[in-house]
Design a protein around this motif. Structure first.
Motif, PDB file in Angstrom:
ATOM      1  N   GLN A  72      -3.327  -6.930  -2.800  1.00  0.00           N
ATOM      2  CA  GLN A  72      -3.057  -5.851  -1.803  1.00  0.00           C
ATOM      3  C   GLN A  72      -1.594  -5.433  -1.787  1.00  0.00           C
ATOM      4  N   TRP A  73      -1.724  -4.142  -1.537  1.00  0.00           N
ATOM      5  CA  TRP A  73      -0.297  -3.508  -1.162  1.00  0.00           C
ATOM      6  C   TRP A  73       0.294  -3.744   0.061  1.00  0.00           C
ATOM      7  N   ASN A  74       1.706  -4.364  -0.287  1.00  0.00           N
ATOM      8  CA  ASN A  74       2.387  -4.916   0.941  1.00  0.00           C
ATOM      9  C   ASN A  74       3.566  -4.003   1.182  1.00  0.00           C
ATOM     10  N   ALA A  75       3.522  -3.259   2.378  1.00  0.00           N
ATOM     11  CA  ALA A  75       4.329  -2.061   2.763  1.00  0.00           C
ATOM     12  C   ALA A  75       5.831  -2.713   3.042  1.00  0.00           C
ATOM     13  N   GLU A  76       5.682  -4.021   3.552  1.00  0.00           N
ATOM     14  CA  GLU A  76       6.850  -4.546   3.680  1.00  0.00           C
ATOM     15  C   GLU A  76       7.993  -4.934   2.609  1.00  0.00           C
ATOM     16  N   LYS A  77       7.069  -5.373   1.533  1.00  0.00           N
ATOM     17  CA  LYS A  77       7.874  -5.791   0.338  1.00  0.00           C
ATOM     18  C   LYS A  77       7.947  -4.563  -0.556  1.00  0.00           C
ATOM     19  N   GLY A  78       7.338  -3.345  -0.245  1.00  0.00           N
ATOM     20  CA  GLY A  78       7.457  -2.076  -1.218  1.00  0.00           C
ATOM     21  C   GLY A  78       6.899  -2.381  -2.604  1.00  0.00           C
ATOM     22  N   GLY A  79       5.614  -3.161  -2.631  1.00  0.00           N
ATOM     23  CA  GLY A  79       4.837  -3.246  -3.731  1.00  0.00           C
ATOM     24  C   GLY A  79       3.653  -3.851  -3.428  1.00  0.00           C
ATOM     25  N   ASP A 167     -12.186   2.486  -2.421  1.00  0.00           N
ATOM     26  CA  ASP A 167     -13.097   1.361  -2.542  1.00  0.00           C
ATOM     27  C   ASP A 167     -12.911   0.222  -3.558  1.00  0.00           C
ATOM     28  N   LYS A 168     -12.151   0.408  -4.398  1.00  0.00           N
ATOM     29  CA  LYS A 168     -11.940  -0.547  -5.571  1.00  0.00           C
ATOM     30  C   LYS A 168     -10.658  -1.048  -5.554  1.00  0.00           C
ATOM     31  N   GLY A 169      -9.624  -0.665  -4.816  1.00  0.00           N
ATOM     32  CA  GLY A 169      -8.283  -1.198  -4.690  1.00  0.00           C
ATOM     33  C   GLY A 169      -7.314  -0.162  -3.876  1.00  0.00           C
ATOM     34  N   TYR A 170      -6.489   0.258  -4.738  1.00  0.00           N
ATOM     35  CA  TYR A 170      -5.205   1.172  -4.188  1.00  0.00           C
ATOM     36  C   TYR A 170      -5.098   2.474  -5.328  1.00  0.00           C
ATOM     37  N   ARG A 171      -4.640   3.509  -4.627  1.00  0.00           N
ATOM     38  CA  ARG A 171      -4.163   4.630  -5.457  1.00  0.00           C
ATOM     39  C   ARG A 171      -2.932   4.854  -5.223  1.00  0.00           C
ATOM     40  N   LEU A 172      -1.900   4.734  -6.045  1.00  0.00           N
ATOM     41  CA  LEU A 172      -0.524   4.978  -6.074  1.00  0.00           C
ATOM     42  C   LEU A 172      -0.133   6.442  -6.738  1.00  0.00           C
ATOM     43  N   GLY A 173       0.160   7.373  -5.932  1.00  0.00           N
ATOM     44  CA  GLY A 173       0.647   8.635  -6.340  1.00  0.00           C
ATOM     45  C   GLY A 173       2.172   8.984  -6.185  1.00  0.00           C
ATOM     46  N   PHE A 174       2.774   9.477  -7.126  1.00  0.00           N
ATOM     47  CA  PHE A 174       4.365   9.798  -7.324  1.00  0.00           C
ATOM     48  C   PHE A 174       4.393  11.087  -6.999  1.00  0.00           C
ATOM     49  N   GLU A 175       5.423  11.432  -6.411  1.00  0.00           N
ATOM     50  CA  GLU A 175       6.104  12.843  -6.243  1.00  0.00           C
ATOM     51  C   GLU A 175       7.385  12.858  -7.367  1.00  0.00           C
ATOM     52  N   LEU A 192      -4.643   1.008  -8.723  1.00  0.00           N
ATOM     53  CA  LEU A 192      -4.374  -0.438  -8.810  1.00  0.00           C
ATOM     54  C   LEU A 192      -5.695  -1.320  -7.997  1.00  0.00           C
ATOM     55  N   ARG A 193      -5.925  -2.422  -8.939  1.00  0.00           N
ATOM     56  CA  ARG A 193      -6.967  -3.343  -8.601  1.00  0.00           C
ATOM     57  C   ARG A 193      -6.868  -4.560  -8.825  1.00  0.00           C
ATOM     58  N   ASP A 194      -7.442  -5.710  -8.149  1.00  0.00           N
ATOM     59  CA  ASP A 194      -7.358  -6.982  -8.518  1.00  0.00           C
ATOM     60  C   ASP A 194      -8.788  -7.326  -9.323  1.00  0.00           C
ATOM     61  N   PRO A 195      -8.597  -7.618 -10.762  1.00  0.00           N
ATOM     62  CA  PRO A 195      -9.723  -7.895 -11.481  1.00  0.00           C
ATOM     63  C   PRO A 195     -10.666  -9.063 -11.026  1.00  0.00           C
ATOM     64  N   GLY A 196     -10.155  -9.976 -10.190  1.00  0.00           N
ATOM     65  CA  GLY A 196     -11.024 -10.754  -9.529  1.00  0.00           C
ATOM     66  C   GLY A 196     -12.227 -10.530  -8.712  1.00  0.00           C
ATOM     67  N   ARG A 197     -12.140  -9.131  -8.587  1.00  0.00           N
ATOM     68  CA  ARG A 197     -13.453  -8.642  -7.689  1.00  0.00           C
ATOM     69  C   ARG A 197     -14.610  -8.494  -8.499  1.00  0.00           C
ATOM     70  N   ARG A 198     -15.847  -8.352  -8.027  1.00  0.00           N
ATOM     71  CA  ARG A 198     -16.822  -8.332  -8.753  1.00  0.00           C
ATOM     72  C   ARG A 198     -17.267  -7.188  -9.383  1.00  0.00           C
ATOM     73  N   TRP A 199     -16.449  -6.036  -9.036  1.00  0.00           N
ATOM     74  CA  TRP A 199     -16.805  -4.692  -9.846  1.00  0.00           C
ATOM     75  C   TRP A 199     -15.726  -4.314 -10.655  1.00  0.00           C
ATOM     76  N   ALA A 200     -16.094  -3.293 -11.704  1.00  0.00           N
ATOM     77  CA  ALA A 200     -14.861  -2.885 -12.489  1.00  0.00           C
ATOM     78  C   ALA A 200     -14.677  -1.291 -12.073  1.00  0.00           C
TER      79      ALA A 200
END
Length: 201
Positions: A72-79, A167-175, A192-200
């Motif tokens: 998961q995305w962790n805003a406190e750790k910035g990553g 629905d599959k993870g996170y989208r990280l967009g840059f300016e 970004l996604r965790d491959p441990g999830r059941r879908w691709a």
């Protein structure tokens, strides 16, 4: 035992007798063509288009601290915090900038690694690292600007990334324009996604 690279997240896996230069070259070659395992599976098993980014070897539950079941995305750790699967899949999304930005990541504050450029849509790589590891991201523009996501530790005090849950993870967009410019956050995109999830994807 092989060679360890402090700060880079690599531990073991290099053939004995390799010098630092040869080991570094071998590491880059493997990183572009293999997807490694971790723990009891060995440092560079498997195959695919991912990077093998390793830390300490061991079984699940040996890393200490709290590890999310799913990355998961962790805003406190910035990553992105890697979940119990020990993997993070990164896929380059559709960018709307006309030029190429270099997309980079690092694991647990180690050395920055180049993933791809922002126009290489569909390129996928997988990080293998201990569960609970923190992965940070940045881009380098053609003008030489380095702009980080998940933090205001940029030259102008702005965060140049925007994270959206999907629905599959996170989208990280840059300016990619200094001082924020249009703030559309679509000049470079990583899914970004965790491959441990059941879908691709």
């Amino acid at each position: 035992m092989g060679m360890g690279f402090p700060g880079m997240g690599f531990s073991g896996g290099f053939p004995g007798g390799f010098g630092a230069g040869l080991a570094s070259g071998w590491m880059r070659q493997v990183a572009h063509g293999m997807s490694g395992g971790w723990g009891g599976m060995g440092p560079w098993c498997g195959h695919g288009g991912g990077y093998g980014v390793h830390g300490h070897h061991g079984g699940p539950g040996s890393w200490g601290g709290e590890v999310p079941r799913e990355g998961q995305w962790n805003a406190e750790k910035g990553g992105y915090t890697i979940g119990r699967s020990g993997r993070l899949e990164m896929t380059v999304g559709q960018a709307h900038a006309d030029y190429k930005n270099q997309m980079q990541f690092r694991v647990n504050g180690g050395e920055w690694q180049t993933l791809s450029n922002s126009k290489d849509t569909g390129h996928t790589a997988t990080i293998h690292a201990p569960p609970g590891s923190n992965v940070q991201f940045r881009i380098q523009t053609p003008e030489g600007n380095t702009l980080r996501a998940g933090t205001t530790r940029n030259v102008d005090g702005r965060d140049y990334g925007q994270v959206t849950k999907t629905d599959k993870g996170y989208r990280l967009g840059f300016e990619d324009q200094p001082n924020g410019a249009d703030r559309d956050f679509n000049d470079a995109v990583l899914n970004l996604r965790d491959p441990g999830r059941r879908w691709a994807w």
